[in-house]
Design an enzyme around this catalytic site. Structure first.
Site, mmCIF file in Angstrom:
data_model
loop_
_atom_site.group_PDB
_atom_site.id
_atom_site.type_symbol
_atom_site.label_atom_id
_atom_site.label_comp_id
_atom_site.label_asym_id
_atom_site.label_seq_id
_atom_site.Cartn_x
_atom_site.Cartn_y
_atom_site.Cartn_z
ATOM 1 N N GLY A 8 16.028 42.938 -47.077
ATOM 2 C CA GLY A 8 16.953 42.306 -46.121
ATOM 3 C C GLY A 8 17.746 43.357 -45.366
ATOM 4 O O GLY A 8 18.914 43.160 -45.030
ATOM 5 N N GLN A 12 23.130 41.649 -41.477
ATOM 6 C CA GLN A 12 24.487 42.132 -41.185
ATOM 7 C C GLN A 12 24.936 43.171 -42.218
ATOM 8 O O GLN A 12 25.403 44.249 -41.871
ATOM 9 C CB GLN A 12 25.456 40.929 -41.190
ATOM 10 C CG GLN A 12 26.867 41.262 -40.766
ATOM 11 C CD GLN A 12 27.901 40.296 -41.344
ATOM 12 O OE1 GLN A 12 27.621 39.543 -42.272
ATOM 13 N NE2 GLN A 12 29.092 40.317 -40.791
ATOM 14 N N LEU A 13 24.776 42.856 -43.489
ATOM 15 C CA LEU A 13 25.171 43.779 -44.553
ATOM 16 C C LEU A 13 24.108 44.865 -44.739
ATOM 17 O O LEU A 13 24.422 46.051 -44.892
ATOM 18 C CB LEU A 13 25.360 42.992 -45.854
ATOM 19 C CG LEU A 13 25.616 43.773 -47.130
ATOM 20 C CD1 LEU A 13 26.954 44.501 -47.064
ATOM 21 C CD2 LEU A 13 25.607 42.836 -48.347
ATOM 22 N N ASP A 34 12.329 44.332 -44.645
ATOM 23 C CA ASP A 34 12.803 43.039 -44.131
ATOM 24 C C ASP A 34 11.592 42.224 -43.686
ATOM 25 O O ASP A 34 10.533 42.784 -43.390
ATOM 26 C CB ASP A 34 13.736 43.252 -42.924
ATOM 27 C CG ASP A 34 14.720 42.098 -42.760
ATOM 28 O OD1 ASP A 34 15.924 42.294 -43.020
ATOM 29 O OD2 ASP A 34 14.285 40.993 -42.377
ATOM 30 N N TYR A 141 23.628 26.587 -50.628
ATOM 31 C CA TYR A 141 23.838 28.038 -50.733
ATOM 32 C C TYR A 141 24.680 28.352 -51.985
ATOM 33 O O TYR A 141 24.322 29.210 -52.796
ATOM 34 C CB TYR A 141 24.529 28.523 -49.460
ATOM 35 C CG TYR A 141 24.987 29.953 -49.453
ATOM 36 C CD1 TYR A 141 24.084 31.009 -49.536
ATOM 37 C CD2 TYR A 141 26.349 30.269 -49.309
ATOM 38 C CE1 TYR A 141 24.522 32.324 -49.494
ATOM 39 C CE2 TYR A 141 26.785 31.575 -49.257
ATOM 40 C CZ TYR A 141 25.870 32.602 -49.355
ATOM 41 O OH TYR A 141 26.309 33.899 -49.313
HETATM 42 C C1 AKB Z 1 28.903 32.237 -45.517
HETATM 43 O O1 AKB Z 1 29.852 31.917 -44.777
HETATM 44 O O2 AKB Z 1 27.981 31.482 -45.820
HETATM 45 C C2 AKB Z 1 28.908 33.623 -46.125
HETATM 46 C C3 AKB Z 1 29.545 33.649 -47.467
HETATM 47 C C4 AKB Z 1 30.980 33.352 -47.627
HETATM 48 O O3 AKB Z 1 28.896 33.931 -48.422
HETATM 49 N N1 AKB Z 1 29.581 34.538 -45.252
#
Ligand code: AKB
Length: 312
Positions: A8, A12-13, A34, A141
């Site tokens: 990855g 961004q990171l 990536d 997530y």
């Molecule tokens: C998101 O907003 O999904 C991420 C996180 C807080 O992990 N930046």
């Protein structure tokens, strides 16, 4: 000499971490990978195309470059995850399990995998959220990050994989754009301000969220990975904090440089995600165990970002 694989690396990171790790350990000792094609600065023989869901491809790259450490940063973030929950689960989970499996099978020395404040949910204490508390995330997530944390601890306990992890707050950098998070407004706002435009925010003006400048996030990641094994007491993921602010507060910080800058508010589905996350985080375990300390407050971060964006 250690050989690092970043999965990855175009994100961004990933792009900033690759750059810093190459400064520390040498360009040729940090392999960037990536699923997306690299930009100019990453496009050389030390870049590999990699779909982390393809374990054979991952194995081949590890063998080819004699990899000893992996940073797996590939993930679908909160907002995009809600649009395609099954795929977010698949990528976030299977990508991690593939990484943990190769670490176990090939005896890799260390693994880094990021978790997030998204592991917390609406039942979590909002202020100064403790390391161990009620979690109950309600985004796919967040669910995948919480499950991932449990897998990390499992592989450490059962197989001795030296896995290290941080629960990142919203990360704010100016070098590349984030992809699909709820905290991303705090990056977009600077791009709008620098191009003389006003900003329409997808969160309410008083939505507090934990955030961190990218320079601090990179430092935390490298400090954690350099720490002695015995000092790493938490093998799920460490709470990590720097600053907390609202959209109104970041806008006021920008106004110190651009007094005419205006922000308006039009909350969308991301408001509910933000409302389920903490306002601020207690990261005292990270500070005690391996000496974590952040450097940037809101105004210092704003000054640095605006200065660097102006120079571009
Ligand atoms: C998101 O907003 O999904 C991420 C996180 C807080 O992990 N930046």
């Amino acid at each position: 000499m250690k050989k690092i694989l970043i999965i990855g690396a175009c994100g961004q990171l990933g792009s900033e971490l690759t750059f810093e790790l190459r400064k520390l350990f040498g360009h040729e000792n940090v392999i960037a990978s990536d699923i997306n094609a690299p930009k100019m600065d990453l496009a050389d023989e030390y870049f590999e195309h990699l779909d982390v869901l393809n374990k054979e491809e991952l194995n081949n790259i590890i063998d080819k470059h004699n990899i000893s450490e992996i940073y797996n940063l590939a993930a679908i973030l909160s907002a995009i995850g809600e649009k395609n929950p099954k795929f977010a689960w698949k990528l976030n989970m299977e990508g991690l399990i593939n990484t943990l499996d190769v670490a176990k099978e090939k005896n890799l020395t260390k693994i880094y995998w990021p978790s997030s404040i998204a592991v917390f949910g609406p039942d979590t204490p909002r202020k100064n959220t403790p390391q161990d508390t009620i979690m109950n995330p309600n985004t796919v997530y967040g669910i995948s990050k919480l499950a991932g944390e449990r897998w990390c601890e499992y592989y450490f306990q059962k197989y001795g994989v030296d896995i290290r992890s941080l629960r990142y707050p919203g990360l704010i950098g100016y070098k590349s754009l984030p992809g699909g998070g709820t905290t991303d407004y705090a990056v977009d706002i600077y791009y709008k301000a620098i191009s003389g435009k006003n900003f329409e925010c997808f969160l309410n003006k008083d939505t507090y969220l934990p955030m961190m400048y990218m320079a601090d996030a990179i430092k935390a990641t490298i400090d954690l990975m350099q720490a002695d094994k015995e000092d790493i007491q938490i093998r799920s993921s460490y709470n990590l904090a720097a600053i907390s602010f609202t959209p109104e507060e970041i806008s006021n910080s920008i106004k110190k440089t651009f007094p005419d800058f205006e922000i308006t508010y039009k909350p969308d589905f991301r408001q509910a995600i933000a409302d389920s996350w903490p306002d601020s985080i207690d990261d005292s375990k990270a500070r005690e165990d391996w000496g974590w300390n952040h450097e940037y407050d809101l105004d210092r971060m704003t000054e640095d970002i605006l200065l660097n964006l102006k120079r571009r």
